[in-house]
Write a protein that holds these residues in place. Structure first.
Motif, short mmCIF file in Angstrom:
data_model
loop_
_atom_site.label_atom_id
_atom_site.label_comp_id
_atom_site.label_asym_id
_atom_site.label_seq_id
_atom_site.Cartn_x
_atom_site.Cartn_y
_atom_site.Cartn_z
N MET A 1 -21.68 24.86 49.51
CA MET A 1 -21.38 24.01 48.42
C MET A 1 -19.47 23.83 48.48
SD MET A 1 -22.13 21.87 44.85
CE MET A 1 -23.41 21.19 45.34
N LYS A 2 -18.53 23.58 48.46
CA LYS A 2 -17.43 23.95 48.22
C LYS A 2 -17.25 24.23 47.10
CE LYS A 2 -12.28 21.78 48.99
NZ LYS A 2 -11.54 20.98 49.16
N LYS A 3 -16.30 24.85 46.51
CA LYS A 3 -15.82 25.68 45.51
C LYS A 3 -14.35 25.43 45.54
CE LYS A 3 -20.14 27.47 43.54
NZ LYS A 3 -20.90 29.24 43.10
N ARG A 5 -10.74 28.20 43.25
CA ARG A 5 -10.56 28.85 41.56
C ARG A 5 -9.43 28.26 41.41
NH1 ARG A 5 -13.57 33.39 41.11
NH2 ARG A 5 -11.89 34.33 40.86
N PHE A 184 -12.23 17.56 46.20
CA PHE A 184 -13.75 17.23 46.19
C PHE A 184 -13.96 15.10 46.27
CE2 PHE A 184 -13.81 20.52 42.85
CZ PHE A 184 -14.29 22.13 43.76
N GLU A 235 -13.99 28.73 38.50
CA GLU A 235 -14.35 28.42 39.94
C GLU A 235 -15.53 27.39 39.95
OE1 GLU A 235 -16.28 32.29 41.09
OE2 GLU A 235 -18.23 31.39 41.32
N ASP A 237 -17.46 23.60 41.04
CA ASP A 237 -17.61 22.97 42.63
C ASP A 237 -17.77 21.57 42.17
OD1 ASP A 237 -19.95 21.78 41.21
OD2 ASP A 237 -21.18 23.86 41.20
N GLU A 238 -18.49 20.90 43.39
CA GLU A 238 -17.96 19.32 43.55
C GLU A 238 -18.08 18.56 43.14
OE1 GLU A 238 -17.85 19.02 48.37
OE2 GLU A 238 -20.21 19.54 47.84
N GLU A 239 -19.88 19.19 42.23
CA GLU A 239 -20.30 18.44 40.77
C GLU A 239 -19.67 18.82 40.03
OE1 GLU A 239 -22.94 16.68 41.94
OE2 GLU A 239 -22.77 16.64 43.72
N ASN A 241 -19.44 21.10 38.36
CA ASN A 241 -20.07 22.14 37.41
C ASN A 241 -19.17 23.86 37.09
OD1 ASN A 241 -22.46 20.72 36.76
ND2 ASN A 241 -22.87 21.52 37.99
N ALA A 242 -19.47 24.56 36.80
CA ALA A 242 -18.17 25.76 36.58
C ALA A 242 -18.29 27.09 35.92
CB ALA A 242 -16.67 25.67 36.08
N LYS A 298 -21.74 23.84 31.64
CA LYS A 298 -22.92 22.43 32.13
C LYS A 298 -22.98 21.54 30.81
CE LYS A 298 -25.47 23.84 36.01
NZ LYS A 298 -27.07 25.30 36.54
#
Lengths: 445, 100
Positions: A1-3, A5, A184, A235, A237-239, A241-242, A298
């Protein structure tokens, strides 16, 4: 999954500079954000711009950029900031000059404007929230009216390929949300994603306040090395969440407790945090410590954005004059109180009628009144007089009267300090979203 | 016992409104804090400072309460004559509360 920073390089206009340099050098960042614009800062900027049309942007802009620009450029880190304050275009040109000086001739700066709505406020004759008056009936000198604009201009600026995006009054979390949308490809009406990204932005926007700043309480909440506090990195992610973290070896701490405090910082209804981009819901957010200085966030949500934008309106409203003097040893609080009583009587004798006055004994009752204090006489107290009044001349007399206590007041008074400042008061109103035209200007040579 | 022993806290300001979070160190104490630290008690704790209402929001997922206090900052940061114009130190007064 793309992340990606994202680092937070400043939490307010005057914040430390080295933590951002550390982030640019060692943070492995894709984006570095500087949030430097408090509600009142832009009103101060507008006043500066009145005096000099090239000023009105953050006074530390050049210093900060000289410190980080080369590292950001070399490490392919794009910068977003609201340091443009009341004059984003001049700020953009100032950064361009620094880039050229550094030999970075392809460094591209994009400027976002459209937040300044003073003329529209007058044309629409909007009503001020606190004064409860339409602008046309408001007799104070309004110096600034800036709408909190959202991500659209910032995203467009990123799409232009700019190395740095400079705005004025954008909502703080939008500075962080914009790169997520850009990277994203989130849709601007994906309210869950907007809510999640806004939550991450909110957590990061005060920089060191999530990495152990504004937190330490020795013996209960210990934080190591605050003099070398590391600023946060998300950091993402494309959803949406960090993980919240910081540069290894920097001072401070990232733990669930620091994140929880920052989640609720300056929040009213946790399930309705209104920004230009979304009505975010932080009520179900959870934090989980994944490792040392790594906390997962989250559970933020969101619903559709509102049809109007908040406008901060700054106006001049007289002056505040202050004076302070200290007393020590046996009877210190009694002598401090006598000092305050003398100044109060002096104002009456001189016929000075302030709009509002306050008489404090620092060490006894200055912060929360007398009822929270213990009955023990402190070794030292500081008598403080603060007055709000109409003119600068009146405000000056406050410190002068306190100063006369040296030779005319109780025994052993020392350490007088006096000050005068102009009051830049803030009010707010709402403006229909369709009244705002956001403009992105890519600065060319 | 002082609230300080089982909870931590942070104050934020917006205009003339102050908000104070009260966060349980240990989730087990959240219920006790919720029972004990009511909006009425907080209003009483800040009598003489907070002139408006105090509204409490509950966040069980992080074991926290959020108190929103209206007319709490002497007219707001920009015009307040208070030493602590932001009310940053208010959280410390709240943690001084006695808890049963």
């Amino acid at each position: 999954m793309k992340k990606i920073r994202i680092g937070s390089g400043a939490g307010y206009a005057g914040d430390r500079i080295e933590p951002a340099v550390e982030l640019a050098q060692k943070g492995g960042l894709d984006y570095l954000v500087f949030e430097c614009l408090a509600e009142r800062t832009i009103a101060i900027g507008q006043k500066q711009k009145r005096q000099n049309s090239e000023k009105g942007y953050n006074e530390l802009l050049e210093k900060r950029m000289r410190a980080v620009l080369m590292n950001c450029y070399q490490n392919d880190i794009r910068i977003l900031t609201n340091m443009g304050a009341a004059n984003p275009l001049s700020a953009g040109r100032a950064v361009q000059r620094i880039a050229k000086e550094f030999g970075l001739h392809s460094f591209k700066v994009a400027v976002v404007t459209g937040d300044d709505v003073l003329s529209k406020l007058q044309a629409l004759d909007l009503t001020l929230d606190e004064a409860r008056l339409p602008i046309s009936k408001f007799d104070k000198d309004i110096v600034s009216s800036n709408a909190y604009i959202g991500v659209e201009g910032l995203v467009k600026a990123l799409e232009s390929g700019a190395n740095m995006v400079i705005a004025g009054r954008v909502a703080d979390p939008s500075l962080f949300l914009a790169p997520m949308i850009h990277e994203f490809g989130w849709s601007l009406d994906d309210w869950t994603k907007m809510g999640r990204g806004t939550c991450i932005g909110h957590l990061l926007e005060c920089a060191g306040q999530i990495t152990g700043g504004y937190f330490s309480d020795p013996g209960v909440k210990d934080v190591a090395n605050l003099a070398r506090l590391g600023f946060p990195i998300a950091e993402v992610d494309e959803e949406g969440n960090a993980i919240i973290t910081k540069v290894e070896g920097s001072g401070g701490t990232v733990r669930e407790a620091t994140c929880k405090e920052q989640l609720l910082y300056e929040i009213h209804r946790p399930d309705q945090y209104i920004t230009p981009d979304v009505v975010a819901d932080f009520s179900q957010v959870t934090f989980q410590q994944m490792d040392i200085d790594r906390v997962a966030v989250k559970g933020a949500m969101g619903t559709a954005r509102t049809d109007s934008l908040k406008v901060s309106v700054g106006y001049t409203d007289g002056f505040i004059g202050e004076g302070e003097i200290s007393y020590a040893g046996v009877n210190s609080a009694v002598r401090g109180q006598l000092a305050l009583d003398i100044v109060k009587e002096r104002f009456a004798i001189c016929g000075f009628k302030p709009l509002e006055a306050r008489y404090d004994l620092i060490g006894v009752n200055a912060l929360h009144g007398a009822k929270h204090s213990t009955e023990n006489n402190p070794y030292e107290v500081r008598a403080r007089v603060a007055v709000r009044c109409t003119t600068r001349e009146e405000a000056l007399t406050v410190g002068d009267e306190v100063e006369t206590l040296y030779t005319n007041g109780p025994a052993g008074g020392g350490g007088v300090m006096k000050s005068v400042k102009e009051v830049l008061a803030m009010d707010s109103t709402l403006i229909p979203r369709d009244q705002i035209q956001v403009v992105v200007t890519v600065l060319e040579d | 016992m002082k609230l300080h022993e089982i909870a931590h806290s942070r104050t934020g300001d917006k205009g003339n409104i102050s908000n104070i979070s009260v966060i349980a160190y240990d989730m087990e104490n959240y219920h006790q804090i919720k029972q004990s630290v009511t909006a009425e008690r907080v209003k009483h704790c800040f009598s003489g400072i907070v002139e408006g209402d105090v509204v409490r929001y509950e966040l069980p997922s992080i074991g926290a309460l959020n108190f929103v206090m209206y007319q709490a900052l002497g007219g707001g940061v920009t015009r307040s004559l208070a030493l602590d114009i932001h009310g940053k130190s208010l959280s410390s007064a709240l943690l001084d509360l006695d808890i049963e």
